[in-house]
Write a protein that holds these residues in place. Sequence first.
Motif, mmCIF file in Angstrom:
data_model
loop_
_atom_site.group_PDB
_atom_site.id
_atom_site.type_symbol
_atom_site.label_atom_id
_atom_site.label_comp_id
_atom_site.label_asym_id
_atom_site.label_seq_id
_atom_site.Cartn_x
_atom_site.Cartn_y
_atom_site.Cartn_z
ATOM 1 N N GLY A 1 8.219 11.275 10.006
ATOM 2 C CA GLY A 1 7.455 12.113 9.162
ATOM 3 C C GLY A 1 6.496 12.959 9.793
ATOM 4 N N TYR B 1 1.070 12.363 4.667
ATOM 5 C CA TYR B 1 1.768 12.329 3.654
ATOM 6 C C TYR B 1 2.587 11.031 3.807
ATOM 7 N N TYR B 2 3.559 10.978 4.652
ATOM 8 C CA TYR B 2 4.414 9.945 5.097
ATOM 9 C C TYR B 2 3.999 8.414 5.044
ATOM 10 N N LYS C 1 3.230 8.043 0.859
ATOM 11 C CA LYS C 1 4.214 8.448 0.302
ATOM 12 C C LYS C 1 4.888 7.192 -0.393
#
Length: 558
Positions: free
Chosen positions: A115, A206-207, A210
């Motif tokens: 990611g 983000y990952y 998430k």
Amino acid sequence: VDVTNYVLWESGQPLHAFDLNRISGGRIIVRQALPGEKLVTLDGENRDLTTSHLVIADAVGPLALAGIMGGAASEVSAATTDVFIESAHFNPKAVRLGSKDLGLSTDASHRFERGADPLACSAAAQRAAGLIVEIAGGEVLSGTLDVNDTTLEWNLSGTLQLERLAAFGGIELGQDKTRERLEGLGFEISAATEGSLEVIVPSWRYYDFKPTAAPDPGTIKDSVFEADLFEEILRLEGYENIPSALPAIGNPDPGSSDGYACRERIRRLVASCGYAEAVNFSFHDEASDAAIQCLNKEREPRRIANPLSENYTVMRRSLLPGLAKVAAYNQDRGAQGVRLFEIGHLFPSSDAEDSEEFEVVALVAGGTLGSSWQRICELDLFDVKGVVELLAREHDESFFFRSANLPGFVDGTGAEVRIESVEGDLVGHIGRLEGDLKFPIFAAEVKRSAFRGDAVQGIKTPSRQPGVAADITLTHALTIDWGSLSSAVESFSSSHLESFGLKSRYVGAGVPSGAVNTTIILNYRARDRSLTQEEVNESVEALAQELSSRFIWDGGGA
């Protein structure tokens, strides 16, 4: 090429440089590979592509494996004068599957698989272009070709509750310190209220945050998000500065429940009678299920969709098949006697209205105890029956046993176990098991819910007054069992009847055919005074008349 590698290490964003003059049609297309397409990658290998591979192509064919490695056809060389810089964000799953399928792992695939920053593409491309001009000269054309889905939100957001942070970490940090920790890591605080912070996750994390399924794009409202924030804050605070503490238990300890207490009391009582506890599987074969009486025999067993073997095809409706096999196992290995018990759940048919599982207590006993040096005692049905009666007495319950021919039990030995105080509810069965066994095995199975009364507390002091014993002999039909007689004695007896029991049953000379002489021994005692013989005689005579009126032999089998 050195610049793109440098920016990769500097920013974490993989880039790829194409020789612009070697791109047919002057444009690139990101698509799935077509069936039968091939690509010679920069390592010189000719790769066979499938529709599962993501490629960067021109008007002629594939130029590069997206997110993994470029192709030799568009490779930058010493003759290159115009460079096309590609900076993209690829789906981690697509890159991971393509890398694994082709057995090709690169610095780019390593980052995309885990990611990369979704918003780093433009900055990384501009950084690379600037470095190329600074070091190697040239001119950067004005403008960029930027294609992205504006509906996607890469900055996840959520709420952090300071009270939950304190409960999670066992340490009070306060709002100011918590905010300082988060902002130092690149998180943005969009709003702050008393006791909570609205946190925006930077795109490069983000990952890390998430969820597997967010309720709304770009927004996380589940507890996983909050726990991840807790970990970030506590990591900076220092795990060594967090005091050790056991977590709070919101639900009551299972050991304090009524069911647990009753189960443990039963376990101790049966073990104190010399029985060893067994634990068997919750399923067995259909033949064993059909052979032994079940408490819900009228229904079909619950079958297992994927049994371990043909010996475990249905959920058990009785504990006795498992205990019988354990008893036979011990017999085969020379055991002279067995006494076993098990407490477990039974599973009725899934299509029944009352299909909830329930718990039972099961016992088996047989063979002999002791040795010739001491005393040899043969175990029989009354040893098992005595344990059942002990459990009932210790829970302030009263059972009666009604003779019945039951599947799995030898004819003439089976009996139903019923509760006297609840309209004769059927709660179990008892008898001698059928089967090819080296010595007889006697068994009982009773619902644990039958022991619904409170445990008898303390010890009842016996009366200091002398007792008076008396006998009653009654001639009645063989079909009348002891359970019926004992119930009649209990219902009619005087307050001074301390105990009674079966003394003998006689069939033979002087007794009509089809009848039996049953002798009942009666023990009378008062707690406050000595009973007179006249009082005892009156009670015995009244009881004898009552029993005769109910069970008198009329010569016809009544």
